[in-house]
Design a protein around this motif. Structure first.
Motif, PDB file in Angstrom:
ATOM      1  N   UNK A  53      67.373  63.401  13.532  1.00 43.32           N
ATOM      2  CA  UNK A  53      67.644  64.549  14.900  1.00 43.32           C
ATOM      3  C   UNK A  53      66.486  63.677  15.739  1.00 43.32           C
ATOM      4  N   UNK A  54      66.006  62.688  15.824  1.00 43.06           N
ATOM      5  CA  UNK A  54      65.852  61.907  17.330  1.00 43.06           C
ATOM      6  C   UNK A  54      67.535  61.142  17.632  1.00 43.06           C
ATOM      7  N   UNK A  55      68.097  61.018  16.816  1.00 45.27           N
ATOM      8  CA  UNK A  55      69.797  60.814  17.426  1.00 45.27           C
ATOM      9  C   UNK A  55      70.279  62.182  18.166  1.00 45.27           C
ATOM     10  N   UNK A  56      69.937  62.995  16.911  1.00 45.33           N
ATOM     11  CA  UNK A  56      70.696  64.573  18.612  1.00 45.33           C
ATOM     12  C   UNK A  56      69.869  64.851  19.543  1.00 45.33           C
ATOM     13  N   UNK A  57      68.594  64.343  19.445  1.00 36.64           N
ATOM     14  CA  UNK A  57      67.240  64.861  20.842  1.00 36.64           C
ATOM     15  C   UNK A  57      67.918  63.758  21.604  1.00 36.64           C
ATOM     16  N   UNK A  58      68.380  62.721  21.082  1.00 41.11           N
ATOM     17  CA  UNK A  58      68.519  61.605  22.151  1.00 41.11           C
ATOM     18  C   UNK A  58      70.050  61.469  23.052  1.00 41.11           C
ATOM     19  N   UNK A  59      70.669  62.326  21.786  1.00 39.25           N
ATOM     20  CA  UNK A  59      72.601  62.639  22.674  1.00 39.25           C
ATOM     21  C   UNK A  59      72.148  64.445  24.157  1.00 39.25           C
ATOM     22  N   UNK A  60      71.090  64.644  23.106  1.00 37.45           N
ATOM     23  CA  UNK A  60      71.580  65.869  23.745  1.00 37.45           C
ATOM     24  C   UNK A  60      70.776  65.826  25.005  1.00 37.45           C
ATOM     25  N   UNK A  62      74.620  53.992  21.268  1.00 37.81           N
ATOM     26  CA  UNK A  62      76.050  54.570  19.615  1.00 37.81           C
ATOM     27  C   UNK A  62      74.930  54.008  19.267  1.00 37.81           C
ATOM     28  N   UNK A  63      75.225  52.988  18.110  1.00 34.45           N
ATOM     29  CA  UNK A  63      75.428  53.664  16.499  1.00 34.45           C
ATOM     30  C   UNK A  63      73.678  52.493  16.480  1.00 34.45           C
ATOM     31  N   UNK A  64      73.078  52.141  17.488  1.00 35.76           N
ATOM     32  CA  UNK A  64      71.937  51.370  17.302  1.00 35.76           C
ATOM     33  C   UNK A  64      70.919  52.515  17.080  1.00 35.76           C
ATOM     34  N   UNK A  65      70.864  53.744  17.161  1.00 34.20           N
ATOM     35  CA  UNK A  65      70.069  54.601  17.513  1.00 34.20           C
ATOM     36  C   UNK A  65      69.732  55.401  15.473  1.00 34.20           C
ATOM     37  N   UNK A  66      71.028  54.981  14.779  1.00 35.99           N
ATOM     38  CA  UNK A  66      70.385  55.197  13.471  1.00 35.99           C
ATOM     39  C   UNK A  66      70.362  54.220  12.641  1.00 35.99           C
ATOM     40  N   UNK A  67      70.437  53.296  13.047  1.00 31.90           N
ATOM     41  CA  UNK A  67      69.762  51.742  12.906  1.00 31.90           C
ATOM     42  C   UNK A  67      67.990  51.838  12.755  1.00 31.90           C
ATOM     43  N   UNK A  68      68.107  52.237  13.384  1.00 31.14           N
ATOM     44  CA  UNK A  68      66.746  52.457  13.210  1.00 31.14           C
ATOM     45  C   UNK A  68      66.166  53.152  11.475  1.00 31.14           C
ATOM     46  N   UNK A  69      66.699  54.008  11.147  1.00 32.57           N
ATOM     47  CA  UNK A  69      66.787  53.703   9.772  1.00 32.57           C
ATOM     48  C   UNK A  69      66.063  52.173   9.091  1.00 32.57           C
ATOM     49  N   UNK A  70      67.530  51.653   9.497  1.00 26.71           N
ATOM     50  CA  UNK A  70      66.969  50.136   8.405  1.00 26.71           C
ATOM     51  C   UNK A  70      65.685  49.591   8.982  1.00 26.71           C
ATOM     52  N   UNK A  71      65.626  50.096  10.163  1.00 28.90           N
ATOM     53  CA  UNK A  71      64.448  48.970  11.179  1.00 28.90           C
ATOM     54  C   UNK A  71      63.219  49.474   9.963  1.00 28.90           C
TER      55      UNK A  71
END
Length: 173
Positions: free
Chosen positions: A74-81, A91-100
């Motif tokens: 959801x956060x990734x989609x909000x950032x993209x929109x 880029x790929x670093x927003x999904x990396x927040x999952x790991x964080x």
């Protein structure tokens, strides 16, 4: 509200910072990574706080993974929109927040889904990302290699040395 174990909190932040360092090339991206991680961490812990007494203990980590992945998406989609420039930089670093978020939660205490603790860690994480981003932006203007990934580790080392010196100074006084 009980004060969280500072040593565990600092360890969680250090573990989490390592995965987010590559994105902190300037203040803006450091702040964005910090905010994205904080949103996911806090919202996931709110849901987990509601579920922790209703779900079997052996399923809690599974729920945490699913909720974290959901909020990261959801956060990734909000950032993209709404923040396409920042989304392209991260880029790929927003999904990396999952790991964080997983690292923070696992190191922090597993099943402690305290909202107060999540907010405290989020504030510390945002500040750390902004400081590292600012230092890399400033140093990168004079030393281009500081804008690269190894520069992030060097900057983190200096920041941690300063924080350690401050804590040592407080303990001796």
């Amino acid at each position: 509200m009980a004060r969280p174990n500072t040593k565990k909190t600092n360890t969680a932040l250090i573990a989490a910072v390592c995965t987010a360092l590559a994105a902190t090339t300037n203040i803006k991206t450091g702040f964005a990574v910090g905010i994205a991680t904080s949103i996911v961490l806090i919202l996931t812990n709110i849901l987990m706080g509601i579920l922790k007494n209703k779900a079997p203990n052996n399923m809690l980590i599974l729920f945490y993974i699913v909720f974290s992945a959901f909020f990261v998406s959801i956060t990734h989609f909000i950032f993209q929109a709404y923040l396409p420039e920042i989304s392209n930089q991260l880029g790929i670093y927003i999904p990396i927040t999952f790991i964080v978020c997983l690292l923070i939660q696992l190191v922090q205490g597993g099943t402690d889904y305290s909202i107060g603790n999540s907010i405290q860690i989020s504030i510390e994480f945002i500040l750390l990302m902004v400081v590292i981003g600012a230092l890399r932006e400033w140093l990168g203007s004079g030393i281009p290699s500081m804008a690269l990934a190894p520069g992030a580790l060097i900057t983190l080392g200096f920041v941690l040395a300063v924080i350690s010196a401050i804590y040592k100074g407080k303990k001796t006084t």
